[in-house]
Design an enzyme around this catalytic site. Sequence first.
Site, mmCIF file in Angstrom:
data_model
loop_
_atom_site.group_PDB
_atom_site.id
_atom_site.type_symbol
_atom_site.label_atom_id
_atom_site.label_comp_id
_atom_site.label_asym_id
_atom_site.label_seq_id
_atom_site.Cartn_x
_atom_site.Cartn_y
_atom_site.Cartn_z
ATOM 1 N N GLN A 1 25.980 42.756 31.392
ATOM 2 C CA GLN A 1 25.898 42.783 32.851
ATOM 3 C C GLN A 1 25.730 44.197 33.416
ATOM 4 O O GLN A 1 25.722 44.378 34.624
ATOM 5 C CB GLN A 1 27.108 42.081 33.473
ATOM 6 C CG GLN A 1 28.422 42.820 33.351
ATOM 7 C CD GLN A 1 29.584 41.960 33.807
ATOM 8 O OE1 GLN A 1 29.935 40.961 33.181
ATOM 9 N NE2 GLN A 1 30.187 42.327 34.933
ATOM 10 N N SER B 1 38.220 48.614 40.171
ATOM 11 C CA SER B 1 38.434 49.533 39.043
ATOM 12 C C SER B 1 37.572 50.769 39.215
ATOM 13 O O SER B 1 37.922 51.853 38.757
ATOM 14 C CB SER B 1 38.075 48.840 37.729
ATOM 15 O OG SER B 1 38.774 47.615 37.611
ATOM 16 N N GLN C 1 29.195 36.936 42.907
ATOM 17 C CA GLN C 1 29.622 36.477 41.582
ATOM 18 C C GLN C 1 30.310 35.112 41.698
ATOM 19 O O GLN C 1 30.061 34.205 40.887
ATOM 20 C CB GLN C 1 30.571 37.500 40.978
ATOM 21 C CG GLN C 1 31.201 37.097 39.678
ATOM 22 C CD GLN C 1 31.898 38.276 39.025
ATOM 23 O OE1 GLN C 1 31.270 39.128 38.412
ATOM 24 N NE2 GLN C 1 33.207 38.338 39.147
ATOM 25 N N MET D 1 37.407 42.588 33.306
ATOM 26 C CA MET D 1 36.890 43.653 32.443
ATOM 27 C C MET D 1 37.970 44.705 32.210
ATOM 28 O O MET D 1 37.672 45.826 31.771
ATOM 29 C CB MET D 1 35.650 44.304 33.065
ATOM 30 C CG MET D 1 34.495 43.321 33.215
ATOM 31 S SD MET D 1 32.883 44.109 33.268
ATOM 32 C CE MET D 1 33.063 45.168 34.675
ATOM 33 N N ALA E 1 41.027 47.526 33.153
ATOM 34 C CA ALA E 1 41.287 48.535 34.187
ATOM 35 C C ALA E 1 41.933 47.819 35.376
ATOM 36 O O ALA E 1 41.475 47.897 36.513
ATOM 37 C CB ALA E 1 40.018 49.290 34.600
ATOM 38 N N GLY F 1 44.326 43.806 42.691
ATOM 39 C CA GLY F 1 43.406 42.691 42.920
ATOM 40 C C GLY F 1 43.473 41.696 41.771
ATOM 41 O O GLY F 1 43.611 40.481 41.974
ATOM 42 N N HIS F 2 43.404 42.219 40.551
ATOM 43 C CA HIS F 2 43.553 41.346 39.370
ATOM 44 C C HIS F 2 44.931 40.672 39.384
ATOM 45 O O HIS F 2 45.059 39.485 39.078
ATOM 46 C CB HIS F 2 43.419 42.161 38.087
ATOM 47 C CG HIS F 2 42.091 42.843 37.904
ATOM 48 N ND1 HIS F 2 41.953 44.209 37.995
ATOM 49 C CD2 HIS F 2 40.857 42.364 37.640
ATOM 50 C CE1 HIS F 2 40.680 44.538 37.779
ATOM 51 N NE2 HIS F 2 39.994 43.438 37.571
#
Length: 284
Positions: free
Chosen positions: A61, A186, A153, A30, A32, A36-37
């Site tokens: 969501q 984020s 998730q 998403m 930001a 981690g991303h």
Amino acid sequence: MRTLATPRAIRAAVRRRRADGERIGFVPTMGALHDGHRSLLRRARGECDCLVASIFVNPLQFGPNEDYRRYPRPARADAAILRAEGVDLLYRPAVATLYPEGHETRVGLPRLGSVLEGRFRAGHFDGVATVVAKLLCAVEPDRLYLGQKDAQQAAVLRRMTRDLDFGVRVVVCPTARERDGLALSSRNAYLTREQRIWAPAIYAALKEAGHLVRQGSRPAHRAAERLLARRLAGGPGRLDYASVVDPETLGPPRARGDLLIAVAYRLPQMRLIDNLIVRRGGER
Ligand code: AMP
């Protein structure tokens, strides 16, 4: 890095790469973006020939009182990170492209989507499953990279990709943390100074609970849940849940195999979620 905004355009671009024999890795986000991303992007970059990322803040969501409108959208900084991590194709559709007037199909997981987080975020996982199904239909990747940070998730999407025969391999990457243990998110930008100072208590308590769980059987699971409740009492918010479950079914733990300790903590303006996988012999 090429940016594409429609399912048709991204599908055509990916198909050209696949026709050249390339393995396609996909990291949905998403935006930001944080470390981690980045850890997902790096793993995918190392394992695949063509790296596809998406940025889409998915209205489906978010609950009516959640942060859809104020969710951070630093488009230029995100693009710079994706370029630096070697992303080949960025899929960044508009809301009206994914959900045009009249759109009504939903992907739902009535059980997996309604436990743990689902008890506090009605409809959230159906929103996640629906958008990821749409992204997978457009991108058609060989591998889908997800973060352990969002353990439920990952369980929901693993189930969905199997149930709907997506034929994609799901790769779940370890949670990236700040030096003091706070899981990167984020939404950490919403924390006040005092809350930020307190927040590492969650991971510290999780690690303690992990030792307890690893040593014992059922009664130890209950003891671990109670320990988490005790350790997090007196903080700036309140515990929504602390549960020891099976990481795939999110139901009661099995006699053998990994365990998931999942925690959600409610602050006035946001919720913090974190978890620990106990490998019964190790942890990650
Ligand atoms: P989001 O942008 O929050 O939807 O997250 C996109 C992906 O990054 C999801 O698969 C997340 O689980 C993953 N992710 C988010 N935070 C972390 C983290 N701290 N460590 C590893 N993966 C993460």
